[in-house]
Design an enzyme around this catalytic site. Structure first.
Site, PDB file in Angstrom:
ATOM      1  N   GLU A  51       1.435  -2.965   7.640  1.00  0.00           N
ATOM      2  CA  GLU A  51       1.869  -1.568   7.442  1.00  0.00           C
ATOM      3  C   GLU A  51       0.743  -0.570   7.639  1.00  0.00           C
ATOM      4  O   GLU A  51       1.061   0.764   8.137  1.00  0.00           O
ATOM      5  CB  GLU A  51       2.400  -1.317   5.561  1.00  0.00           C
ATOM      6  CG  GLU A  51       3.302  -1.943   5.596  1.00  0.00           C
ATOM      7  CD  GLU A  51       4.785  -1.313   6.386  1.00  0.00           C
ATOM      8  OE1 GLU A  51       4.403  -0.356   7.017  1.00  0.00           O
ATOM      9  OE2 GLU A  51       5.760  -2.020   6.732  1.00  0.00           O
ATOM     10  N   TYR A 134       4.498   5.404   0.354  1.00  0.00           N
ATOM     11  CA  TYR A 134       5.436   4.353   1.250  1.00  0.00           C
ATOM     12  C   TYR A 134       4.835   2.963   1.402  1.00  0.00           C
ATOM     13  O   TYR A 134       5.728   2.157   1.185  1.00  0.00           O
ATOM     14  CB  TYR A 134       5.197   4.968   2.605  1.00  0.00           C
ATOM     15  CG  TYR A 134       5.801   4.128   3.774  1.00  0.00           C
ATOM     16  CD1 TYR A 134       6.996   3.833   3.979  1.00  0.00           C
ATOM     17  CD2 TYR A 134       4.885   3.489   4.292  1.00  0.00           C
ATOM     18  CE1 TYR A 134       7.569   3.062   4.764  1.00  0.00           C
ATOM     19  CE2 TYR A 134       5.094   2.416   5.211  1.00  0.00           C
ATOM     20  CZ  TYR A 134       6.296   2.203   5.546  1.00  0.00           C
ATOM     21  OH  TYR A 134       6.778   1.155   6.448  1.00  0.00           O
ATOM     22  N   ASP A 152       9.843   6.298   5.438  1.00  0.00           N
ATOM     23  CA  ASP A 152       9.053   6.697   6.462  1.00  0.00           C
ATOM     24  C   ASP A 152       9.484   7.722   7.485  1.00  0.00           C
ATOM     25  O   ASP A 152      10.733   8.079   7.129  1.00  0.00           O
ATOM     26  CB  ASP A 152       8.307   5.678   7.213  1.00  0.00           C
ATOM     27  CG  ASP A 152       9.303   4.895   8.256  1.00  0.00           C
ATOM     28  OD1 ASP A 152      10.702   5.019   7.973  1.00  0.00           O
ATOM     29  OD2 ASP A 152       8.733   3.946   9.105  1.00  0.00           O
TER      30      ASP A 152
END
Ligand code: SF4
Length: 376
Positions: A51, A134, A152
């Site tokens: 990520e 996030y 996102d």
């Protein structure tokens, strides 16, 4: 006309989704999802690394670097033990080195304070450096299947269109997060989050491919013919043209590299000293207020950092011991935080881990420029 959701007329932010919409999305995802390396092993650590790498970097560019990184640092303990400079070398090609710096700091805390086990609560996850809402939600849902909906850019676009939500920009985020929470598939939150993002990355793109979309019948934007105008485009940041001169300062010990966090670019990595030239909106860096006259090598290259369109130039000079000492004293006086190291021409791009180092070298080769003292 069957609706995928019902919006309560009195409350703009209250929606009820038809569970069948979730089912359609999940079935589509299980059938169509891309076979990506980071989907093979979904530990919190591997999800964390992937990520962070995917922020600001496209999947295709990130994949080979992710695999190399995970080969070298397969477990949080391997990364926690590594030197920052080695981690930066494995980050080369991804840019934005503060991400690597924060990841390393966070993983060290994970190993030293959490026994290497990623926490299961949002608050604890958010306490780790470099982990924002996030990333925390992505890790907790994808790796632990906990009920957190992610938001996102792709998810925002899909959700805005599904419910015909017209606002955009940071002010719209709290309302969009509520919509994401209501849409979440509580049985399979990890798959659901990945499915929403995958749909946004491949089908519900800025010019959406609605005929291929599993949610076409449930989408209010599509049904109202508004799919291309939602969400409203945010104004692009104005491009800033910049001329930057890099200095190759050759000493007995090698080419001088510097690192200090007070500058505009390369705050976290070592780089050649550089200065802005011509018209620019930033303050001059007093570190470079030195008494040298490095000669211009007559080469230039192009580079982009965020919204800066950079024209790069290179100068070089040889420093005798006395002038090197003066320069270092000057650096330390102006910026006590400054760190210094030396490299040679061969390892310039591993010690200054930016594609700029590569571009400088390539420009030399292209121009056939012979730079005295830099052949090795
Ligand atoms: S129908 Fe079109 S606009 Fe709606 S979610 Fe699908 S791709 Fe996006």
């Amino acid at each position: 006309m069957r609706a995928g959701l019902k919006q309560k007329e009195t409350d703009q932010s209250s929606y009820e989704f038809d569970p069948k919409t979730n089912l359609k999305l999940r079935n589509w995802f299980l059938k169509e999802k891309r076979d990506l390396a980071f989907r093979k092993n979904r530990t919190p650590y591997s999800t964390w690394v992937s990520e962070i790498m995917l922020q600001q970097t496209r999947v295709a560019a990130m994949l080979p670097l992710y695999e190399k990184f995970m080969d070298r640092f397969p477990k949080p303990e391997d990364l926690a033990d590594a030197e920052e400079e080695e981690v930066f070398r494995y980050w080369q090609g991804l840019g934005y080195y503060s991400r690597a710096k924060n990841l390393l700091a966070g993983v060290r805390i994970l190993v030293n304070e959490f026994g290497g086990k990623f926490p299961r609560t949002l608050d604890e996850a958010l306490s780790l450096p470099g982990i924002g809402p996030y990333t925390a939600r992505a890790i907790l849902s994808i790796s632990y299947n906990l009920s957190f909906a992610v938001l996102d850019g792709n998810a925002k676009r899909v959700l805005s269109r599904l419910v015909l939500f017209k606002e955009s920009g940071p002010k719209a985020d709290p309302a969009l997060q509520r919509i994401a929470d209501l849409f979440l598939n509580l049985e399979f939150p990890g798959d659901h989050n990945e499915a929403v993002m995958e749909l946004g990355a491949r089908i519900c793109i800025p010019k959406p491919l609605c005929t291929e979309c599993p949610l076409q019948n449930d989408c209010l934007a599509y049904r109202n013919g508004l799919q291309e105008s939602i969400p409203e485009m945010e104004k692009k940041k104005k491009e800033i043209p910049l001329n930057i001169r890099f200095y190759i300062l050759k000493t007995k010990q090698g080419i001088l590299l510097v690192r200090y966090p007070e500058r505009r670019f390369f705050k976290t990595i070592y780089s050649l000293p550089f200065s802005f030239e011509g018209k620019h909106p930033y303050d001059a860096d007093p570190v470079l207020d030195w008494n040298l006259k490095p000669s211009d090598l007559g080469i230039k290259f192009k580079h982009t950092i965020t919204h800066h369109k950079i024209q790069g130039f290179v100068s070089e000079t040889e420093l005798d011991q006395k002038s090197e000492k003066n320069i270092l004293n000057h650096f330390r006086k102006i910026r006590p935080s400054i760190e210094i190291k030396y490299c040679n021409w061969k390892n310039l791009e591993t010690e200054f881990p930016s594609s700029i180092a590569k571009k400088i070298k390539q420009t030399f080769v292209k121009d056939g420029t012979v730079l005295p003292g830099l052949e090795n």
